[in-house]
Design a protein around this motif. Structure first.
Motif, PDB file in Angstrom:
ATOM      1  N   ARG A   1       0.837  -1.203   0.000  1.00 10.04           N
ATOM      2  CA  ARG A   1       0.000   0.000   0.000  1.00 10.04           C
ATOM      3  C   ARG A   1       0.870   1.250   0.000  1.00 10.04           C
ATOM      4  O   ARG A   1       0.530   2.256  -0.628  1.00 10.04           O
ATOM      5  N   ILE A   2       1.996   1.213   0.692  1.00 10.73           N
ATOM      6  CA  ILE A   2       2.925   2.347   0.678  1.00 10.73           C
ATOM      7  C   ILE A   2       3.421   2.599  -0.743  1.00 10.73           C
ATOM      8  O   ILE A   2       3.466   3.737  -1.222  1.00 10.73           O
ATOM      9  N   ALA A   3       3.777   1.504  -1.442  1.00 12.56           N
ATOM     10  CA  ALA A   3       4.284   1.635  -2.812  1.00 12.56           C
ATOM     11  C   ALA A   3       3.214   2.175  -3.753  1.00 12.56           C
ATOM     12  O   ALA A   3       3.491   3.027  -4.598  1.00 12.56           O
ATOM     13  N   LYS A   4       1.979   1.689  -3.607  1.00 19.96           N
ATOM     14  CA  LYS A   4       0.899   2.162  -4.478  1.00 19.96           C
ATOM     15  C   LYS A   4       0.608   3.637  -4.215  1.00 19.96           C
ATOM     16  O   LYS A   4       0.368   4.412  -5.150  1.00 19.96           O
ATOM     17  N   ALA A   5       0.612   4.023  -2.928  1.00 22.33           N
ATOM     18  CA  ALA A   5       0.377   5.430  -2.594  1.00 22.33           C
ATOM     19  C   ALA A   5       1.489   6.314  -3.149  1.00 22.33           C
ATOM     20  O   ALA A   5       1.230   7.392  -3.707  1.00 22.33           O
ATOM     21  N   ALA A   6       2.733   5.857  -3.008  1.00 24.11           N
ATOM     22  CA  ALA A   6       3.872   6.636  -3.506  1.00 24.11           C
ATOM     23  C   ALA A   6       3.826   6.777  -5.018  1.00 24.11           C
ATOM     24  O   ALA A   6       4.220   7.811  -5.569  1.00 24.11           O
ATOM     25  N   ASP A   7       3.335   5.737  -5.714  1.00 26.27           N
ATOM     26  CA  ASP A   7       3.265   5.759  -7.171  1.00 26.27           C
ATOM     27  C   ASP A   7       2.319   6.853  -7.664  1.00 26.27           C
ATOM     28  O   ASP A   7       2.411   7.311  -8.800  1.00 26.27           O
ATOM     29  N   VAL A   8       1.383   7.274  -6.799  1.00 26.45           N
ATOM     30  CA  VAL A   8       0.447   8.344  -7.141  1.00 26.45           C
ATOM     31  C   VAL A   8       0.920   9.684  -6.588  1.00 26.45           C
ATOM     32  O   VAL A   8       0.963  10.695  -7.299  1.00 26.45           O
ATOM     33  N   VAL A   9       1.303   9.697  -5.304  1.00 28.18           N
ATOM     34  CA  VAL A   9       1.625  10.952  -4.619  1.00 28.18           C
ATOM     35  C   VAL A   9       2.901  11.594  -5.147  1.00 28.18           C
ATOM     36  O   VAL A   9       2.940  12.809  -5.413  1.00 28.18           O
ATOM     37  N   ILE A  10       3.939  10.785  -5.331  1.00 29.86           N
ATOM     38  CA  ILE A  10       5.255  11.358  -5.673  1.00 29.86           C
ATOM     39  C   ILE A  10       5.264  12.057  -7.023  1.00 29.86           C
ATOM     40  O   ILE A  10       5.767  13.185  -7.142  1.00 29.86           O
ATOM     41  N   PRO A  11       4.729  11.446  -8.100  1.00 31.26           N
ATOM     42  CA  PRO A  11       4.724  12.181  -9.377  1.00 31.26           C
ATOM     43  C   PRO A  11       3.954  13.499  -9.291  1.00 31.26           C
ATOM     44  O   PRO A  11       4.387  14.505  -9.859  1.00 31.26           O
ATOM     45  N   VAL A  12       2.810  13.497  -8.587  1.00 31.92           N
ATOM     46  CA  VAL A  12       2.039  14.733  -8.428  1.00 31.92           C
ATOM     47  C   VAL A  12       2.853  15.770  -7.668  1.00 31.92           C
ATOM     48  O   VAL A  12       2.954  16.936  -8.066  1.00 31.92           O
ATOM     49  N   MET A  13       3.454  15.324  -6.566  1.00 34.10           N
ATOM     50  CA  MET A  13       4.270  16.205  -5.733  1.00 34.10           C
ATOM     51  C   MET A  13       5.402  16.840  -6.539  1.00 34.10           C
ATOM     52  O   MET A  13       5.592  18.060  -6.523  1.00 34.10           O
ATOM     53  N   ALA A  14       6.145  16.000  -7.239  1.00 32.61           N
ATOM     54  CA  ALA A  14       7.296  16.493  -7.996  1.00 32.61           C
ATOM     55  C   ALA A  14       6.858  17.393  -9.141  1.00 32.61           C
ATOM     56  O   ALA A  14       7.463  18.442  -9.396  1.00 32.61           O
ATOM     57  N   PHE A  15       5.787  16.990  -9.841  1.00 35.48           N
ATOM     58  CA  PHE A  15       5.325  17.757 -11.000  1.00 35.48           C
ATOM     59  C   PHE A  15       4.897  19.161 -10.594  1.00 35.48           C
ATOM     60  O   PHE A  15       5.274  20.150 -11.239  1.00 35.48           O
ATOM     61  N   VAL A  16       4.086  19.267  -9.528  1.00 36.09           N
ATOM     62  CA  VAL A  16       3.590  20.571  -9.090  1.00 36.09           C
ATOM     63  C   VAL A  16       4.745  21.490  -8.707  1.00 36.09           C
ATOM     64  O   VAL A  16       4.809  22.652  -9.129  1.00 36.09           O
ATOM     65  N   TYR A  17       5.680  20.957  -7.934  1.00 30.29           N
ATOM     66  CA  TYR A  17       6.780  21.794  -7.435  1.00 30.29           C
ATOM     67  C   TYR A  17       7.735  22.186  -8.564  1.00 30.29           C
ATOM     68  O   TYR A  17       8.144  23.350  -8.665  1.00 30.29           O
ATOM     69  N   ILE A  18       8.056  21.233  -9.422  1.00 28.93           N
ATOM     70  CA  ILE A  18       8.963  21.532 -10.535  1.00 28.93           C
ATOM     71  C   ILE A  18       8.308  22.495 -11.514  1.00 28.93           C
ATOM     72  O   ILE A  18       8.967  23.396 -12.054  1.00 28.93           O
ATOM     73  N   LEU A  19       7.012  22.336 -11.745  1.00 28.73           N
ATOM     74  CA  LEU A  19       6.300  23.248 -12.650  1.00 28.73           C
ATOM     75  C   LEU A  19       6.361  24.675 -12.124  1.00 28.73           C
ATOM     76  O   LEU A  19       6.606  25.622 -12.894  1.00 28.73           O
ATOM     77  N   MET A  20       6.146  24.853 -10.824  1.00 24.11           N
ATOM     78  CA  MET A  20       6.227  26.194 -10.232  1.00 24.11           C
ATOM     79  C   MET A  20       7.622  26.789 -10.416  1.00 24.11           C
ATOM     80  O   MET A  20       7.770  27.967 -10.767  1.00 24.11           O
TER      81      MET A  20
END
Length: 480
Positions: free
Chosen positions: A204-223
């Motif tokens: 479950r940690i891996a599945k959550a990370a597979d969703v959360v991390i790309p969103v997290m990185a994308f938003v911050y890098i885009l800014m």
């Protein structure tokens, strides 16, 4: 309490204060040169993991999922607040030395992850367990079990307990300052969300990370990219300042080049964790065909953490007007937050708060798993893991609701110092094994095998688990 503070202070001075950072740098340079600059030779292959094609078995942790879990752990407060502290104390030149330690750390991460993989064990549930503690036992022998136990205790104390309290405190503080949300509500939310994730285990940690991390990185890098585009004319000057200050040609703070090096190296190591022995615990969970494949993946994790995300924070700060070289006052996450507001307006602080929430939550998941992995090494009793899970939920809540609660966990840094020393000792003793793995990987690539496969039969002198390498038989058939 004062007695324990004094003891932990001495440990911290003996590790981080005096020798650990130079040793991590020296070892990283040694690994890089001796391995033939392997992190650069395999750089193109790092991006293959994003395709997620290593394993089609949904019951296994894929290389990409392991990557995102480890990125979620490496990326945290150090990328937002730590970079700001490094720039304030060391000037823009600290950013250059953060880049340099990341390039060296990419090799260290490759070595430690490859060793964690080769000595991993398959569990009754079909998962994989590994990491420095198990590498010490199976790589160095039972006579070093005491060293592995010291490692496991320090891992639980520093990451699972201390750093999770810090992450809860960081999120609650940011939510209170920017949104006015009382700490108790943030703490309750974090505790419930943490419980829902960690009681599902690594899958479950891996599945959550597979969703959360790309969103997290994308938003911050885009800014950050928007900031760079908006200030494109000023970008060359900022880069020149970074390089000039790094070599003392243009002093920005007292201490000049020395302050830039010290802050850049220390904050870079704290951020990417290469050589600290934490990320290999996650690296060992992945299903891969060859240990070096996951080593390459973890090397990429360091690249994402420092070269990409830490650089985003640096450019947001240095391209703004809030930071003034040598000035006192604004520091840490406040400097990053005010710099973001200076570029975009007041709404940007809410985006940064959202980023901090994702960064910290991903770190909580990661820190918990490190503790779980250490606990399963120390005892096979399932009550040990259950007790740890309940304790983590309470620690996250306590860290969030009490502004000064994290003072209780001041032992985290010295415990991590001991952790790093133990890990580095093991890495040096097992480095010849890592070189054999790298050479085997290279030989297969030279033979035209695009996805090298590890065959335990070729390494009969190593205490490996043949069941952890189901692709070995097809590999031998293919070569024949």
């Amino acid at each position: 309490m004062g007695f324990f503070d004094a003891i932990f202070g001495v440990i911290n001075d003996l590790t981080w204060g005096w020798a650990l950072v130079p040793i991590l740098v020296i070892f990283g340079v040694f690994f890089t040169i001796t391995s033939g600059f392997v992190q650069f030779r395999f750089f193109k292959r790092m991006f293959d993991v994003l395709k997620g094609e290593e394993s089609a078995d949904p019951t296994k942790i894929s290389a990409r999922e392991a990557l995102f879990v480890s990125v979620g752990g490496r990326v945290g407060g150090g990328n937002i607040a730590g970079v700001a502290v490094a720039i304030t104390a060391g000037g823009p030149g600290a950013v250059f030395w953060m880049w340099m330690i990341a390039l060296v750390g990419m090799c260290t991460a490759l070595i430690e992850a490859s060793l964690a993989q080769v000595y991993k064990r398959k569990t009754e549930a079909g998962d994989y367990r590994g990491g420095p503690a198990r590498a010490i036992i199976h790589g160095l022998g039972e006579q070093y079990r005491w060293l592995a136990v010291v490692y496991a205790i320090c891992l639980i104390a520093s990451f699972a307990i201390g750093f999770n309290a810090f992450q809860g405190n960081t999120v609650a503080g940011a939510a209170q300052d920017s949104l006015g949300i009382p700490r108790i509500y943030t703490g309750a939310f974090l505790a419930i969300a943490t419980g829902l994730i960690i009681f599902g285990g690594i899958h479950r940690i891996a599945k959550a990370a597979d969703v959360v991390i790309p969103v997290m990185a994308f938003v911050y890098i885009l800014m950050a990219l928007l900031v760079i585009v908006m200030n494109l004319v000023s970008l060359p000057g900022v880069i020149i300042d970074i390089v000039a200050n790094a070599f003392g040609w243009r002093e920005a703070v007292s201490g000049g080049m020395g302050a830039a090096i010290a802050q850049g190296l220390r904050r870079g190591l704290f951020s990417n964790e290469a050589g600290l022995g934490s990320a290999p615990n996650v690296a060992a969970t992945a299903y891969v065909k060859h240990p070096v494949s996951q080593g390459i993946t973890q090397s990429f994790s360091v690249f994402i953490d420092t070269i990409l995300i830490c650089s985003c924070t640096a450019f947001v700060i240095l391209l703004g007007d809030v930071y003034q070289p040598g000035a006192e006052g604004v520091d840490g996450v406040v400097l990053t937050q005010q710099s973001m507001v200076g570029h975009f307006g007041s709404w940007a602080q809410y985006v940064l708060t959202f980023s901090i929430l994702l960064f910290s939550f991903s770190s909580i998941m990661y820190n918990y798993f490190l503790g779980e992995n250490a606990m399963t090494f120390m005892t096979e009793n399932p009550m040990g893991v259950l007790g740890l899970r309940i304790a983590i939920i309470g620690i996250v809540f306590l860290g969030a609701v009490a502004p000064g609660a994290t003072a209780v966990f001041s032992f985290s840094d010295p415990m991590m110092g001991i952790l790093a020393v133990v890990n580095l000792l093991a890495l040096m003793m097992l480095f010849p094994v890592a070189l054999r793995l790298i050479n085997d990987y290279r030989e297969q690539l030279a033979q035209g095998i695009m996805k090298p496969v590890f065959d335990p039969a070729k390494f009969e002198d190593l205490d490996t688990d043949p069941e952890a390498w189901p692709d070995a038989l097809p590999a031998k058939t293919e070569k024949a």
